[in-house]
Enzyme design. Sequence first.
Site, PDB file in Angstrom:
ATOM      1  N   ARG A 177       0.828  -1.220   0.000  1.00  0.00           N
ATOM      2  CA  ARG A 177       0.000   0.000   0.000  1.00  0.00           C
ATOM      3  C   ARG A 177       0.855   1.261   0.000  1.00  0.00           C
ATOM      4  O   ARG A 177       0.375   2.336  -0.368  1.00  0.00           O
ATOM      5  CB  ARG A 177      -0.866   0.041   1.260  1.00  0.00           C
ATOM      6  CG  ARG A 177      -1.978  -0.981   1.242  1.00  0.00           C
ATOM      7  CD  ARG A 177      -2.484  -1.194   2.646  1.00  0.00           C
ATOM      8  NE  ARG A 177      -3.356  -0.104   3.036  1.00  0.00           N
ATOM      9  CZ  ARG A 177      -4.680  -0.225   3.145  1.00  0.00           C
ATOM     10  NH1 ARG A 177      -5.265  -1.375   2.924  1.00  0.00           N
ATOM     11  NH2 ARG A 177      -5.417   0.799   3.497  1.00  0.00           N
ATOM     12  N   LYS A 207       0.251 -19.629   5.588  1.00  0.00           N
ATOM     13  CA  LYS A 207      -0.611 -19.839   6.737  1.00  0.00           C
ATOM     14  C   LYS A 207      -0.746 -18.538   7.534  1.00  0.00           C
ATOM     15  O   LYS A 207       0.134 -17.689   7.401  1.00  0.00           O
ATOM     16  CB  LYS A 207      -0.079 -20.977   7.603  1.00  0.00           C
ATOM     17  CG  LYS A 207       1.193 -20.615   8.395  1.00  0.00           C
ATOM     18  CD  LYS A 207       1.642 -21.761   9.224  1.00  0.00           C
ATOM     19  CE  LYS A 207       1.197 -21.642  10.655  1.00  0.00           C
ATOM     20  NZ  LYS A 207       1.986 -20.679  11.469  1.00  0.00           N
ATOM     21  N   HIS A 244       6.123 -24.282   6.058  1.00  0.00           N
ATOM     22  CA  HIS A 244       7.569 -24.169   5.840  1.00  0.00           C
ATOM     23  C   HIS A 244       8.349 -25.297   6.512  1.00  0.00           C
ATOM     24  O   HIS A 244       9.479 -25.579   6.143  1.00  0.00           O
ATOM     25  CB  HIS A 244       8.094 -22.778   6.229  1.00  0.00           C
ATOM     26  CG  HIS A 244       8.284 -22.570   7.698  1.00  0.00           C
ATOM     27  ND1 HIS A 244       7.264 -22.211   8.523  1.00  0.00           N
ATOM     28  CD2 HIS A 244       9.373 -22.670   8.491  1.00  0.00           C
ATOM     29  CE1 HIS A 244       7.717 -22.099   9.762  1.00  0.00           C
ATOM     30  NE2 HIS A 244       9.001 -22.379   9.771  1.00  0.00           N
ATOM     31  N   LYS A 251      12.069 -27.836   5.414  1.00  0.00           N
ATOM     32  CA  LYS A 251      13.318 -27.970   6.185  1.00  0.00           C
ATOM     33  C   LYS A 251      14.074 -29.205   5.707  1.00  0.00           C
ATOM     34  O   LYS A 251      13.473 -30.264   5.521  1.00  0.00           O
ATOM     35  CB  LYS A 251      13.009 -28.080   7.685  1.00  0.00           C
ATOM     36  CG  LYS A 251      12.486 -26.784   8.275  1.00  0.00           C
ATOM     37  CD  LYS A 251      12.403 -26.853   9.778  1.00  0.00           C
ATOM     38  CE  LYS A 251      11.670 -25.640  10.337  1.00  0.00           C
ATOM     39  NZ  LYS A 251      12.488 -24.464  10.542  1.00  0.00           N
ATOM     40  N   GLU A 266      10.572 -22.987  21.366  1.00  0.00           N
ATOM     41  CA  GLU A 266      11.214 -21.719  20.973  1.00  0.00           C
ATOM     42  C   GLU A 266      11.632 -20.955  22.220  1.00  0.00           C
ATOM     43  O   GLU A 266      10.958 -21.039  23.249  1.00  0.00           O
ATOM     44  CB  GLU A 266      10.232 -20.861  20.185  1.00  0.00           C
ATOM     45  CG  GLU A 266       9.800 -21.480  18.882  1.00  0.00           C
ATOM     46  CD  GLU A 266       8.843 -20.560  18.127  1.00  0.00           C
ATOM     47  OE1 GLU A 266       9.318 -19.615  17.491  1.00  0.00           O
ATOM     48  OE2 GLU A 266       7.630 -20.783  18.200  1.00  0.00           O
ATOM     49  N   ASP A 273      -1.267 -22.171  15.656  1.00  0.00           N
ATOM     50  CA  ASP A 273      -0.034 -21.647  15.055  1.00  0.00           C
ATOM     51  C   ASP A 273       0.959 -22.765  14.713  1.00  0.00           C
ATOM     52  O   ASP A 273       1.654 -22.691  13.697  1.00  0.00           O
ATOM     53  CB  ASP A 273       0.612 -20.667  16.057  1.00  0.00           C
ATOM     54  CG  ASP A 273       1.710 -19.820  15.432  1.00  0.00           C
ATOM     55  OD1 ASP A 273       1.556 -19.427  14.259  1.00  0.00           O
ATOM     56  OD2 ASP A 273       2.716 -19.552  16.116  1.00  0.00           O
ATOM     57  N   HIS A 276       2.333 -27.498  11.384  1.00  0.00           N
ATOM     58  CA  HIS A 276       3.696 -28.041  11.420  1.00  0.00           C
ATOM     59  C   HIS A 276       3.766 -29.404  12.139  1.00  0.00           C
ATOM     60  O   HIS A 276       4.337 -30.358  11.616  1.00  0.00           O
ATOM     61  CB  HIS A 276       4.652 -27.075  12.121  1.00  0.00           C
ATOM     62  CG  HIS A 276       4.631 -25.681  11.556  1.00  0.00           C
ATOM     63  ND1 HIS A 276       4.518 -25.427  10.210  1.00  0.00           N
ATOM     64  CD2 HIS A 276       4.725 -24.461  12.160  1.00  0.00           C
ATOM     65  CE1 HIS A 276       4.539 -24.116  10.016  1.00  0.00           C
ATOM     66  NE2 HIS A 276       4.661 -23.509  11.179  1.00  0.00           N
ATOM     67  N   LYS A 316       6.304 -21.345  23.263  1.00  0.00           N
ATOM     68  CA  LYS A 316       7.172 -20.168  23.177  1.00  0.00           C
ATOM     69  C   LYS A 316       7.797 -19.944  24.550  1.00  0.00           C
ATOM     70  O   LYS A 316       7.274 -20.387  25.555  1.00  0.00           O
ATOM     71  CB  LYS A 316       6.363 -18.947  22.770  1.00  0.00           C
ATOM     72  CG  LYS A 316       5.726 -19.118  21.382  1.00  0.00           C
ATOM     73  CD  LYS A 316       5.756 -17.841  20.606  1.00  0.00           C
ATOM     74  CE  LYS A 316       5.175 -18.004  19.213  1.00  0.00           C
ATOM     75  NZ  LYS A 316       6.170 -18.256  18.177  1.00  0.00           N
TER      76      LYS A 316
HETATM   77  C1  BG6 Z   1       5.550 -20.063  12.263  1.00  0.00           C
HETATM   78  C2  BG6 Z   1       4.774 -19.581  13.461  1.00  0.00           C
HETATM   79  O1  BG6 Z   1       4.711 -20.797  11.415  1.00  0.00           O
HETATM   80  O2  BG6 Z   1       6.613 -20.907  12.699  1.00  0.00           O
HETATM   81  C3  BG6 Z   1       5.698 -18.838  14.428  1.00  0.00           C
HETATM   82  O3  BG6 Z   1       3.748 -18.707  13.024  1.00  0.00           O
HETATM   83  C4  BG6 Z   1       6.864 -19.691  14.798  1.00  0.00           C
HETATM   84  O4  BG6 Z   1       4.994 -18.454  15.593  1.00  0.00           O
HETATM   85  C5  BG6 Z   1       7.552 -20.248  13.549  1.00  0.00           C
HETATM   86  O5  BG6 Z   1       7.779 -18.898  15.525  1.00  0.00           O
HETATM   87  C6  BG6 Z   1       8.605 -21.265  13.916  1.00  0.00           C
HETATM   88  O6  BG6 Z   1       9.316 -21.596  12.768  1.00  0.00           O
HETATM   89  P1  BG6 Z   1      10.838 -22.051  12.887  1.00  0.00           P
HETATM   90  O7  BG6 Z   1      11.201 -22.439  11.491  1.00  0.00           O
HETATM   91  O8  BG6 Z   1      11.615 -20.888  13.418  1.00  0.00           O
HETATM   92  O9  BG6 Z   1      10.842 -23.218  13.839  1.00  0.00           O
END
Ligand code: BG6
Length: 487
Positions: free
Chosen positions: A43, A142, A172, A176, A210, A229, A234, A334
């Site tokens: 934007r 996502k 994603h 990996k 994390e 999330d 994942h 987290k």
């Molecule tokens: C994302 C989540 O899909 O994956 C995040 O939205 C998370 O909250 C992240 O931190 C973790 O990905 P990675 O590759 O750092 O483990």
Amino acid sequence: MAFDLVFFGGTGDLVWRKLMPALFQAYRHGTLPEGGRIIGVGRDDLSDEQYRQQIQSRFEQVEGDKRPNPEEFARFASLLCYVRMDLSKPESYAVLSARLAERTTDHVVMYLSTAPSLFTTVCEQLAANGLNTPKTRIVLEKPLGHDLTSNRAINVAVGKVFKEQQIFRIDHYLGKPAVQNLFALRFGNALFEPLWRREHIANIQITMSEELGVEKRGGFYETTGALRDMVQNHALQLLCAIAMEPPINVHADAIRDEKLKVLRALKRWTPETLSQHVIRGQYSAGNVLGHAVPGYREESGVSPSSSTETFVALRTEIANWRWAGVPFYIRTGKRMASREAHIQINFRPTPHEIFNSPVGHANKLVIHLQPKDGLELHLFAQGQSKRGEGSAGATLSPVHLDLDFDKRFGSQRVGAYERLLLDVLDGRLNLFVRSDEQEEAWRWVEPILRHWQNDTIGPRPYAAGTWGPSASSAMIARDGFCWSEET
Ligand code: BG6
């Protein structure tokens, strides 16, 4: 192969943090197809040159050797341009259409890195402007909805405009390297397959922890939480990669059919399993890596009385011949004690003990996804015998074979987003999620969400920098097992 790659949300966090660095790496490795153009859409009122400068300044935050030097950036920047659009305004799409009409390409990739509430509008407008040709591919980031109904609505809306073979739903984690290696380990080697079943495996644990908190994403996270999330996508994709039957070949649908069967075989929830086998937690103030950090409720954009979970641990089973009765534990959170993602396959102990073995001794295979990327096979060996000890009475010691893929393959390793972007450009769907897989995952997760809605107790607090609420250890201990760090 000339391509135009359009990033909707081109000035957003994901583009500058992950997508641009990944494209730059592909460019540097010489794997990005020639004749490409990368179009950021946003934007803000920016010229092509201002957009390039913005991306360049963001690159300064990229870690060490992944950062381009000025000459490299100048070459890469010649691929970048910018289109200003308000995605909710139909007239904006004519501007994009004109920009795309400037040249002939083999493929146009529309990457939707925007709020999912815009997915339907964008797809409808692309169609209205004739931008959904057979050479168009669409990439969806996502979250794809927040429950089954909203996920279906997105899939239906996108499906009206694009065929399933044109739709690339990103998870994603599938990009990996360790996850691709998991497929190679299971289906490219005969060694483990005979052991990969209930007769030999006691339990399987998936951990994705994390150290970071919610950072600047408090507002988003408040309506998302760890289950949506990390688990719905994942964790379940990892579980599929571990538990699926060997596909008949490596074609996308052969793989996705097998993953879907796993999701369909996940044990349905009952009121009892919902209360006993799912633990939710929320971090309170604590210490991470020696620094005091605030609790989740003190983060910006978060309600002081929030009941959003930042941690989930759960136990499930897969109701089929291979896995019946084997517990699968999933844990993610987290602000935990350390950043790691790994899968631990715990084998059954020997049927008859003839050595003096460490308590609870059994073999295990650990698949490390990050920060390390590799495999560890834990065995038992007889070290130095003490005087007077015959081999039978000897004490066994744990030892492990350690395969470090980073060391073995070094700089040839390709990051998750780089892999996935190259696959989109090549039209390879293997590492992308089909709509029915996604819907099945939501179907399985929804009873948990409903259960939490009616549960007034809320998430259990855990201090930042720990492994989550103690209830998570208690849950697994009830089965006679423990989490990896508790061994
Ligand atoms: C994302 C989540 O899909 O994956 C995040 O939205 C998370 O909250 C992240 O931190 C973790 O990905 P990675 O590759 O750092 O483990």
